[in-house]
Design a protein around this motif. Structure first.
Motif, mmCIF file in Angstrom:
data_model
loop_
_atom_site.group_PDB
_atom_site.id
_atom_site.type_symbol
_atom_site.label_atom_id
_atom_site.label_comp_id
_atom_site.label_asym_id
_atom_site.label_seq_id
_atom_site.Cartn_x
_atom_site.Cartn_y
_atom_site.Cartn_z
ATOM 1 N N HIS A 1 -35.401 -30.916 13.133
ATOM 2 C CA HIS A 1 -35.268 -31.222 14.798
ATOM 3 C C HIS A 1 -34.094 -31.827 14.884
ATOM 4 O O HIS A 1 -34.135 -33.186 15.512
ATOM 5 C CB HIS A 1 -36.590 -32.124 14.964
ATOM 6 C CG HIS A 1 -37.690 -31.389 14.868
ATOM 7 N ND1 HIS A 1 -38.047 -30.144 15.779
ATOM 8 C CD2 HIS A 1 -38.585 -31.467 14.024
ATOM 9 C CE1 HIS A 1 -39.268 -29.698 15.601
ATOM 10 N NE2 HIS A 1 -40.073 -30.432 14.365
ATOM 11 N N PRO A 2 -32.557 -31.214 14.839
ATOM 12 C CA PRO A 2 -31.552 -32.128 15.019
ATOM 13 C C PRO A 2 -31.386 -32.311 16.735
ATOM 14 O O PRO A 2 -30.516 -32.947 16.855
ATOM 15 C CB PRO A 2 -30.515 -31.451 14.622
ATOM 16 C CG PRO A 2 -31.018 -29.806 14.405
ATOM 17 C CD PRO A 2 -32.712 -30.125 14.289
ATOM 18 N N PHE A 3 -32.184 -31.517 17.285
ATOM 19 C CA PHE A 3 -31.706 -31.742 18.829
ATOM 20 C C PHE A 3 -33.130 -31.219 19.665
ATOM 21 O O PHE A 3 -33.891 -30.588 18.915
ATOM 22 C CB PHE A 3 -30.788 -30.856 19.249
ATOM 23 C CG PHE A 3 -30.741 -29.426 18.682
ATOM 24 C CD1 PHE A 3 -31.560 -28.475 19.546
ATOM 25 C CD2 PHE A 3 -29.782 -28.826 17.812
ATOM 26 C CE1 PHE A 3 -31.625 -27.146 19.033
ATOM 27 C CE2 PHE A 3 -30.129 -27.686 17.223
ATOM 28 C CZ PHE A 3 -30.753 -26.703 17.989
ATOM 29 N N ALA A 4 -33.271 -31.307 20.941
ATOM 30 C CA ALA A 4 -34.469 -30.859 21.582
ATOM 31 C C ALA A 4 -33.879 -30.119 23.140
ATOM 32 O O ALA A 4 -32.575 -30.309 23.210
ATOM 33 C CB ALA A 4 -35.183 -32.078 22.151
ATOM 34 N N LEU A 5 -34.658 -29.444 23.625
ATOM 35 C CA LEU A 5 -34.437 -28.712 24.659
ATOM 36 C C LEU A 5 -33.930 -29.983 25.806
ATOM 37 O O LEU A 5 -34.285 -30.894 25.953
ATOM 38 C CB LEU A 5 -35.520 -27.923 25.483
ATOM 39 C CG LEU A 5 -36.020 -26.869 24.514
ATOM 40 C CD1 LEU A 5 -37.041 -26.074 25.277
ATOM 41 C CD2 LEU A 5 -35.015 -25.868 24.047
ATOM 42 N N GLY A 6 -32.704 -29.439 26.296
ATOM 43 C CA GLY A 6 -32.109 -30.318 27.265
ATOM 44 C C GLY A 6 -31.117 -31.063 26.666
ATOM 45 O O GLY A 6 -30.343 -31.875 27.707
ATOM 46 N N ASP A 7 -30.823 -31.316 25.346
ATOM 47 C CA ASP A 7 -29.983 -32.032 24.966
ATOM 48 C C ASP A 7 -28.267 -31.588 24.843
ATOM 49 O O ASP A 7 -28.402 -30.141 24.938
ATOM 50 C CB ASP A 7 -30.052 -32.316 23.428
ATOM 51 C CG ASP A 7 -31.238 -33.223 23.133
ATOM 52 O OD1 ASP A 7 -31.624 -33.974 24.325
ATOM 53 O OD2 ASP A 7 -31.682 -33.415 21.888
ATOM 54 N N GLU A 8 -27.508 -32.176 24.993
ATOM 55 C CA GLU A 8 -26.144 -31.562 24.864
ATOM 56 C C GLU A 8 -25.592 -32.065 23.665
ATOM 57 O O GLU A 8 -25.631 -33.067 22.887
ATOM 58 C CB GLU A 8 -25.179 -32.253 25.984
ATOM 59 C CG GLU A 8 -23.869 -31.779 25.942
ATOM 60 C CD GLU A 8 -22.614 -32.626 26.782
ATOM 61 O OE1 GLU A 8 -22.612 -31.943 27.779
ATOM 62 O OE2 GLU A 8 -22.127 -33.743 26.164
ATOM 63 N N ILE A 9 -25.166 -30.674 22.969
ATOM 64 C CA ILE A 9 -24.735 -30.698 21.658
ATOM 65 C C ILE A 9 -23.398 -30.096 21.477
ATOM 66 O O ILE A 9 -23.178 -29.112 22.581
ATOM 67 C CB ILE A 9 -25.700 -30.003 20.754
ATOM 68 C CG1 ILE A 9 -25.758 -28.449 20.948
ATOM 69 C CG2 ILE A 9 -27.022 -30.531 20.576
ATOM 70 C CD1 ILE A 9 -26.734 -27.759 20.264
ATOM 71 N N ALA A 10 -22.699 -30.374 20.469
ATOM 72 C CA ALA A 10 -21.370 -29.457 20.217
ATOM 73 C C ALA A 10 -21.487 -29.018 18.915
ATOM 74 O O ALA A 10 -21.738 -29.698 17.991
ATOM 75 C CB ALA A 10 -20.068 -30.590 20.330
ATOM 76 N N SER A 11 -21.268 -27.620 18.841
ATOM 77 C CA SER A 11 -21.145 -26.844 17.441
ATOM 78 C C SER A 11 -19.901 -26.028 17.446
ATOM 79 O O SER A 11 -19.551 -25.309 18.323
ATOM 80 C CB SER A 11 -22.571 -26.042 17.299
ATOM 81 O OG SER A 11 -22.453 -25.540 16.001
ATOM 82 N N GLY A 12 -18.902 -26.191 16.558
ATOM 83 C CA GLY A 12 -17.760 -25.847 16.390
ATOM 84 C C GLY A 12 -16.859 -26.168 17.672
ATOM 85 O O GLY A 12 -16.677 -27.260 18.142
ATOM 86 N N ASP A 13 -16.563 -24.999 18.492
ATOM 87 C CA ASP A 13 -15.676 -24.953 19.510
ATOM 88 C C ASP A 13 -16.545 -25.161 20.819
ATOM 89 O O ASP A 13 -15.899 -25.228 21.971
ATOM 90 C CB ASP A 13 -14.592 -24.239 19.813
ATOM 91 C CG ASP A 13 -13.705 -24.279 18.764
ATOM 92 O OD1 ASP A 13 -13.364 -25.420 18.128
ATOM 93 O OD2 ASP A 13 -13.019 -23.240 18.393
ATOM 94 N N VAL A 14 -17.860 -25.191 20.654
ATOM 95 C CA VAL A 14 -18.649 -24.752 21.976
ATOM 96 C C VAL A 14 -19.624 -26.171 22.060
ATOM 97 O O VAL A 14 -20.074 -26.806 21.312
ATOM 98 C CB VAL A 14 -19.763 -23.668 21.529
ATOM 99 C CG1 VAL A 14 -20.595 -23.490 22.671
ATOM 100 C CG2 VAL A 14 -19.148 -22.621 21.245
ATOM 101 N N VAL A 15 -19.430 -26.551 23.322
ATOM 102 C CA VAL A 15 -20.611 -27.802 23.955
ATOM 103 C C VAL A 15 -21.267 -27.269 25.051
ATOM 104 O O VAL A 15 -20.672 -26.580 26.099
ATOM 105 C CB VAL A 15 -19.141 -28.838 24.387
ATOM 106 C CG1 VAL A 15 -20.056 -30.111 24.891
ATOM 107 C CG2 VAL A 15 -18.382 -29.254 23.630
ATOM 108 N N GLY A 16 -22.472 -27.775 25.073
ATOM 109 C CA GLY A 16 -23.254 -27.231 26.127
ATOM 110 C C GLY A 16 -24.567 -27.906 26.120
ATOM 111 O O GLY A 16 -25.096 -28.713 25.141
#
Length: 272
Positions: A113-128
């Motif tokens: 559970h590193p994130f939840a729906l609605g969280d803003e995350i960044a993985s590699g070059d993608v942020v969303g």
């Protein structure tokens, strides 16, 4: 094929052993499918199709093993069965390698559970913002409205930044002044902090930080750091830039405020 059938040794003992093996295989396959179904049901992100596939593959593997064992009671060589199983296994590994990697990574993600729906995350070059997490990928909505499917294996392999876990995110802008004397530094820093605090969207529970970056003859550069809602970085930063620009104009300071400072120019100390 005729030679293979001729090599079979049929008797009452062989037939009984085959029947018992098939019954045991049926029971073991039923229990295994039931157990796998219970396990996959605990992973809410898996689609129904993936769950059914996992259950069926488990049953097929056990039946293949049971048939191979049953053939040995007839005196037949199990090597052809093993060869077929190995070939099928290699083909499945090659074809479903990416699917298996993403499936396993998805299980790990759902467990940690590193994130939840609605969280803003960044993985590699993608942020969303996370809009969906399934057995294959994490679906993100970027700030410009695009939908990006990031494979689970990529999310697990790359560094993952969760910008929403604290409920606040820090941003910063740079202020470059050309007319600040040493005696005015404290007043300038207080002005910048006050202006940033009054900008719309800036959190008040975390303090505003004004850090001097460059102090020189006729030139001072400050970095103003502030906190805001994780999903409002662009709008709050724009409000801070406006507030700092207005404050500089009111106090008669000459300079620029930028949220995207350019690289240092190869020029004299008074150039920006």
């Amino acid at each position: 094929m005729a030679d293979w059938w001729a090599s079979l040794d049929l008797d009452a003992w062989s037939i009984t052993a085959i029947v018992v093996t098939m019954l045991a295989t049926w029971l073991l396959a039923w229990l295994a499918r039931k157990g796998v179904r219970r396990v996959v049901e605990r992973v809410p992100a898996l689609t129904e199709g993936v769950k059914v596939l996992a259950v069926r593959l488990t049953g097929y593997a056990i039946w293949l093993l049971g048939i191979g064992i049953a053939l040995t009671f007839l005196g037949a060589s199990i090597q052809p069965v093993l060869a077929i199983a190995v070939i099928v296994g290699v083909v499945l590994v090659l074809v479903l390698r990416g699917v298996a990697d993403n499936f396993a990574s998805g299980v790990v993600i759902q467990t940690r559970h590193p994130f939840a729906l609605g969280d803003e995350i960044a993985s590699g070059d993608v942020v969303g913002v996370v809009v969906e997490s399934n057995a294959r990928a994490v679906v993100l909505r970027t700030t410009d409205g695009r939908i990006v499917h990031v494979p689970n294996s990529t999310v697990l392999r790359e560094p993952l930044f969760n910008n929403s876990v604290r409920g606040a995110r820090r941003s910063e802008v740079e202020v470059r002044l050309t007319d600040t004397a040493s005696a005015d530094r404290a007043e300038v820093r207080a002005t910048l902090a006050s202006a940033a605090t009054g900008a719309e969207g800036v959190h008040h529970r975390e303090p505003i930080t004004v850090l001097p970056v460059t102090i020189g003859p006729g030139r001072s550069v400050y970095r103003v750091q502030f906190w805001h809602h994780p999903l409002r970085g662009a709008t709050v930063t724009a409000a801070v830039v406006d507030a700092l620009g207005d404050a500089l104009a009111v106090h008669g300071h000459v300079g620029v405020v930028t949220s995207d400072p350019p690289p240092p120019a190869l020029a004299g100390p008074t150039a920006f």
